[in-house]
Enzyme design. Structure first.
Site, PDB file in Angstrom:
ATOM      1  N   ARG A   1       0.846  -1.201   0.000  1.00 36.37           N
ATOM      2  CA  ARG A   1       0.000   0.000   0.000  1.00 36.37           C
ATOM      3  C   ARG A   1       0.881   1.251   0.000  1.00 36.37           C
ATOM      4  O   ARG A   1       0.541   2.268  -0.576  1.00 36.37           O
ATOM      5  CB  ARG A   1      -0.960  -0.009   1.205  1.00 36.37           C
ATOM      6  CG  ARG A   1      -1.759   1.276   1.315  1.00 36.37           C
ATOM      7  CD  ARG A   1      -3.035   1.156   2.140  1.00 36.37           C
ATOM      8  NE  ARG A   1      -2.985   0.286   3.264  1.00 36.37           N
ATOM      9  CZ  ARG A   1      -2.385   0.564   4.430  1.00 36.37           C
ATOM     10  NH1 ARG A   1      -1.778   1.715   4.615  1.00 36.37           N
ATOM     11  NH2 ARG A   1      -2.389  -0.319   5.407  1.00 36.37           N
TER      12      ARG A   1
ATOM     13  N   TYR B   1     -16.595  17.772 -14.624  1.00 32.93           N
ATOM     14  CA  TYR B   1     -17.041  16.382 -14.569  1.00 32.93           C
ATOM     15  C   TYR B   1     -18.043  16.191 -13.414  1.00 32.93           C
ATOM     16  O   TYR B   1     -17.769  16.599 -12.282  1.00 32.93           O
ATOM     17  CB  TYR B   1     -15.815  15.465 -14.416  1.00 32.93           C
ATOM     18  CG  TYR B   1     -16.181  14.043 -14.106  1.00 32.93           C
ATOM     19  CD1 TYR B   1     -17.003  13.318 -14.973  1.00 32.93           C
ATOM     20  CD2 TYR B   1     -15.734  13.416 -12.954  1.00 32.93           C
ATOM     21  CE1 TYR B   1     -17.363  12.011 -14.677  1.00 32.93           C
ATOM     22  CE2 TYR B   1     -16.085  12.112 -12.665  1.00 32.93           C
ATOM     23  CZ  TYR B   1     -16.899  11.423 -13.527  1.00 32.93           C
ATOM     24  OH  TYR B   1     -17.263  10.131 -13.238  1.00 32.93           O
TER      25      TYR B   1
END
Ligand SMILES: Cc1ncc(COP(=O)(O)O)c(C=O)c1O
Length: 379
Positions: A46, A98
């Site tokens: 991660r 968007y």
């Protein structure tokens, strides 16, 4: 380095363990350590992954930045930027952008006390007027999705710098082939890598590119702590996509010019939104800050009814009816019911996004075939 060389070689070093010319897909969640804290620079995937690192280095190079960070989606990258803020902070954002960004701002972050002020950023004065002592971020999209409106990045960055406000530019529509916002004074560039960077409609991913080390460290902390990281296979796909960005974009731009001009001359078409028309608002700015006008085009029909738009949307054969953009294949989209459905109708109409607006992502097929397809669908 010239653009073509840069896109092919960005971040690419032969793999140190084997000499593999293509960065391998390091499909691992963790790394063996010699002793606690003694490792080869990778502890847990991660936090770090070699495939992701190669991509992040490439992202920095192609946007003329110092640091790149890759995220599991474009909205995850946007999410990380807003997490830099605190309750009470204000964000000035583009009123035409968007729909998913608008949804994230209004439905997720407003309740944590961050205030979003939407203005038409194509007029710099609107931005100046909206600045308060609480403004911490200006969020720009240029060209905007879906009305292709152009904002003067350098002018906004000048206003922002004077008041210590960050500027983040969503550069998804232009791609780094056409525009580099960091060179114009922006602090952060954001991409939905899902689009032109990936280029083949086979991956969901996002990116942030930054120059300032402090800002990079804060964003890296958020990336690691919140965990919206892309997998190594997806990083490999975007790395591969970047290598052909220049060839694809060149063709997107060439086809875009042909189709925008053809649409404008079509008797059934009322208006075409494309930043390359000399009479379009902010054409001079587009010409100065972009190296071409891209393959995104929106248009309205003279018969401004949803039914007329629906007929076109369901008639094309090469343009596939689908959300997304930036892939090699042409797509056709109805913003009001698809990509921008999360914006309330009243707000949408106020910002000029009509019910019948159709958006094209012009691919890199033969332009004659694309025109033939549109001709049959529009009539
Ligand atoms: C301009 C723009 N920004 C951000 C996004 C969000 O990216 P993603 O779908 O990769 O999360 C999109 C998606 O369509 C977009 O068009």
């Amino acid at each position: 380095m010239k653009l073509a060389t840069k896109f092919i070689h960005a971040g690419a070093e032969p793999d140190p363990s084997t000499g593999a010319i293509m960065t391998p897909i390091y499909q691992t969640s963790t790394y063996v350590q010699e002793a606690p804290g003694k490792n080869k620079g990778f502890e847990y995937a991660r936090s770090q992954n070699p495939t992701r690192k190669a991509l992040e280095d490439a992202l920095a190079v192609i946007e003329n930045g110092a640091y790149g960070l890759a995220f599991s989606s474009g909205v995850a990258a946007t999410d990380a930027v807003i997490k830099l803020l605190e309750p009470g902070n204000e964000v000035i954002a583009a009123s035409d952008m968007y729909g998913g960004t608008y949804r994230l701002f209004t439905k997720v972050f407003e309740k944590f006390g961050i205030k979003f002020i939407y203005v038409d950023t194509s007029d710099v004065a609107n931005v100046s007027k909206a600045v308060t002592v609480n403004t911490k971020l200006i969020w720009l999209e240029t060209p905007t999705n879906p009305l292709m409106s152009i904002t003067d990045i350098a002018a906004i960055a000048t206003i922002a710098k004077k008041q210590n406000i960050m500027v983040c530019v969503d550069n998804t529509f232009a791609s780094p082939y056409l525009q580099n916002p960091l060179d114009l004074g922006a602090d952060i560039v954001m991409h939905s890598s899902t689009k032109y960077l990936g280029g083949h409609s086979d991956v969901i991913q996002g990116a942030l590119i930054i120059n300032d080390k402090d800002l990079r460290d804060k964003l890296y902390f958020i990336q690691k702590s919140c965990g919206a990281v892309p997998g190594p296979m997806d990083c490999f796909l975007v790395l591969r996509g970047i290598k052909t960005l220049h060839v694809r974009m060149k063709q997107h731009c060439e086809n875009g010019i042909i189709i925008a001009k053809w649409l404008r001359n079509h008797p059934a078409v009322a208006k075409v939104y494309w930043p390359g028309f000399e009479d379009s608002h902010n054409y001079a700015i587009a010409k100065a800050q972009m190296r071409g006008f891209g393959g995104m085009i929106s248009f309205e029909l003279k018969d401004d009814s949803v039914a007329a738009a629906m007929k076109v949307l369901s008639s094309t054969k090469i343009f596939s009816l689908a959300e997304s953009l930036g892939g090699v294949e042409s797509l056709i989209n109805h913003p009001a019911s698809m990509t921008h459905a999360s914006i309330p109708r009243e707000e949408r109409i106020k910002n000029g996004l009509s019910d019948s607006l159709i958006r094209l992502s012009v691919g890199i097929e033969d332009a004659d075939d694309l025109i033939d397809d549109l001709q049959k669908a529009i009539g």
